[in-house]
Design a protein around this motif. Structure first.
Motif, mmCIF file in Angstrom:
data_model
loop_
_atom_site.group_PDB
_atom_site.id
_atom_site.type_symbol
_atom_site.label_atom_id
_atom_site.label_comp_id
_atom_site.label_asym_id
_atom_site.label_seq_id
_atom_site.Cartn_x
_atom_site.Cartn_y
_atom_site.Cartn_z
ATOM 1 N N GLN A 54 16.890 -80.194 -4.701
ATOM 2 C CA GLN A 54 17.297 -79.820 -3.449
ATOM 3 C C GLN A 54 18.890 -78.186 -3.206
ATOM 4 O O GLN A 54 18.757 -78.166 -1.689
ATOM 5 N N SER A 55 19.310 -77.929 -4.087
ATOM 6 C CA SER A 55 20.280 -76.722 -4.193
ATOM 7 C C SER A 55 19.339 -75.476 -3.666
ATOM 8 O O SER A 55 19.424 -74.368 -2.708
ATOM 9 N N ALA A 58 17.784 -76.044 -0.515
ATOM 10 C CA ALA A 58 19.234 -75.603 0.675
ATOM 11 C C ALA A 58 19.146 -73.787 0.688
ATOM 12 O O ALA A 58 19.684 -73.041 1.256
ATOM 13 N N ASN A 140 29.605 -73.739 1.716
ATOM 14 C CA ASN A 140 28.333 -74.508 0.697
ATOM 15 C C ASN A 140 28.612 -74.368 -0.811
ATOM 16 O O ASN A 140 27.373 -74.603 -1.382
ATOM 17 N N ILE A 143 26.185 -76.574 -2.886
ATOM 18 C CA ILE A 143 24.606 -75.926 -3.456
ATOM 19 C C ILE A 143 25.113 -75.121 -4.635
ATOM 20 O O ILE A 143 26.087 -74.463 -5.022
ATOM 21 N N LYS A 197 29.795 -80.211 2.340
ATOM 22 C CA LYS A 197 29.454 -78.868 1.915
ATOM 23 C C LYS A 197 30.798 -78.490 0.520
ATOM 24 O O LYS A 197 30.631 -77.328 0.326
#
Ligand code: PDD
Length: 275
Positions: A54-55, A58, A140, A143, A197
Motif C-alpha cells: 500500500q505504501s 501510494a 502523508n 505512508i 493520513k
C-alpha cells in the motif's frame, strides 16, 4: 550465515552491494517495513506485506515481484540468517538510475536485513518517558516512507532530554510517536488517535485493537490533546520493536504514579501470548 539481501542476492550486512545511484540513497525514494520474528515465525507478516504494498502504491512505485514472491525471499532470509528471534527490515526503492528527480524506467530495488533483537521491557529506574514535540512531518504520514528526517530530529531531541520517544502534536492534538502509536487509558477505556493520513496504521496498534476487543476492554478511536494525555490514568506506546511500552513521564509530569496500570498490564500479557 547471510544476514542481508539485495535484489536477489543473499549477502552479509557489511558487504557493499548498494551502488551510489540507488534512489533510496540519493532521494530516500522508497518505502519500508520492520517485521519482528519470534521463534522463527514473523509476527503478522501478511499485514506488514499488505502495508508495504500500500505504501509503494501510494508513492506510485510499481513493485515487479508479487507479495508471495517477496514473502518467499523473506522466509529464505530468515532461514539463511540462522536466527530464530530477529528484526527483519525490508526496503523497496525506485531502483538504480543516474540522479534525476523524475522516475526512472528501471526496476525497483528490494533490500533486507536480519538482525537479532533485544527485548526492551522497561527503561531505566524511573520507567520510560516521552516529550511533546510539534509534528513537523508532511501530510502523508500513513505512508511508511524512507524519508524520516522530522522523525529522527524529534526522536533525537527526546533522547537528549533523557526520554524514550517524542509524542507529536499537530493542531493541538496528539498524532503519534516518531516511530510508535500512542494510547491513553481513561476510566478503564483505551483511547487512541483515529486512522487518517496523519498517522501510520501500526500493525501493533491493530493487534491492540483486536486484543482489547477479545478482552472486552472498550477501545475508542478519537483525537485527544496533550493535556488529556498528561491527565490520563495510564499511557502506553506501541510498535513492532517496543511492543507494548508503558510510559510514566510526559516531560516532567508523572503518569499512573509511575507504576504499570491494570489495563496496560492486561494488554501486554495478552500481546505476549500472541507472539
Ligand atoms: N516504526 N508510527 C510510526 C511513525 C512508525 O514509524 C511506527 C513503526 C509505528 C508503529 O507501527 P508498527 O506497530 O507497525 O511497528 C507508528 C518502525 C518500528 C520503525 O520505523 O523502526
Amino acid at each position: 550465515m547471510f544476514s542481508a539481501y539485495f535484489n536477489g542476492a543473499f549477502v552479509t550486512c557489511d558487504e557493499p552491494v548498494i551502488p551510489i545511484d540507488e534512489r533510496g540513497h540519493q532521494f530516500g525514494d522508497g518505502v519500508y517495513e520492520v517485521i519482528r520474528v519470534y521463534n522463527g515465525q514473523p509476527f503478522m507478516l501478511d499485514e506488514h506485506i499488505e502495508r508495504l504494498y500500500q505504501s509503494a502504491a501510494a508513492i506510485k512505485l510499481c513493485v515487479d515481484s508479487d507479495q508471495d514472491t517477496l514473502k518467499d525471499s523473506i522466509w529464505n532470509l530468515i532461514h539463511k540468517s540462522g536466527l530464530s528471534s530477529l528484526d527483519l527490515y525490508v526496503q523497496i526503492t525506485r531502483g538504480i538510475a543516474p540522479r534525476n528527480h523524475l522516475f526512472p524506467e528501471r526496476p525497483v530495488s528490494i533490500s533486507m536485513t536480519a538482525k537479532p533483537f533485544r527485548h526492551i521491557s522497561s527503561v531505566g529506574e524511573k520507567g520510560a518517558g516521552v516529550t511533546l514535540h510539534p509534528d513537523e512531518r508532511w501530510e502523508n504520514c500513513y505512508i511508511k516512507s524512507l524519508n524520516l528526517l522530522p522523525n529522527i530530529l524529534a526522536k533525537q531531541t527526546a533522547h537528549e532530554k533523557g526520554f524514550l520517544e517524542a509524542v507529536l502534536v499537530r493542531n493541538g492534538k496528539v498524532t503519534e510517536g516518531t516511530s510508535s502509536n500512542v494510547f491513553i487509558v481513561q476510566d478503564s477505556s483505551i483511547i487512541t488517535t483515529p486512522l487518517s493520513k496523519h498517522i501510520l496504521s501500526g500493525i501493533t496498534r491493530m493487534a491492540v485493537k483486536s486484543i482489547a476487543e477479545d478482552a472486552g476492554i472498550p477501545l475508542i478511536e478519537r483525537h485527544f490533546s496533550p493535556e488529556e494525555m498528561i491527565q490520563s490514568d495510564e499511557l502506553f506506546i506501541t510498535s513492532t520493536t517496543l511492543e507494548i511500552m508503558p510510559i510514566y513521564w510526559v516531560d516532567n509530569h508523572l503518569i499512573s504514579e509511575g507504576k504499570k496500570g491494570t489495563v496496560t498490564r492486561v494488554i501486554q500479557e495478552l500481546f505476549d501470548r500472541r507472539k
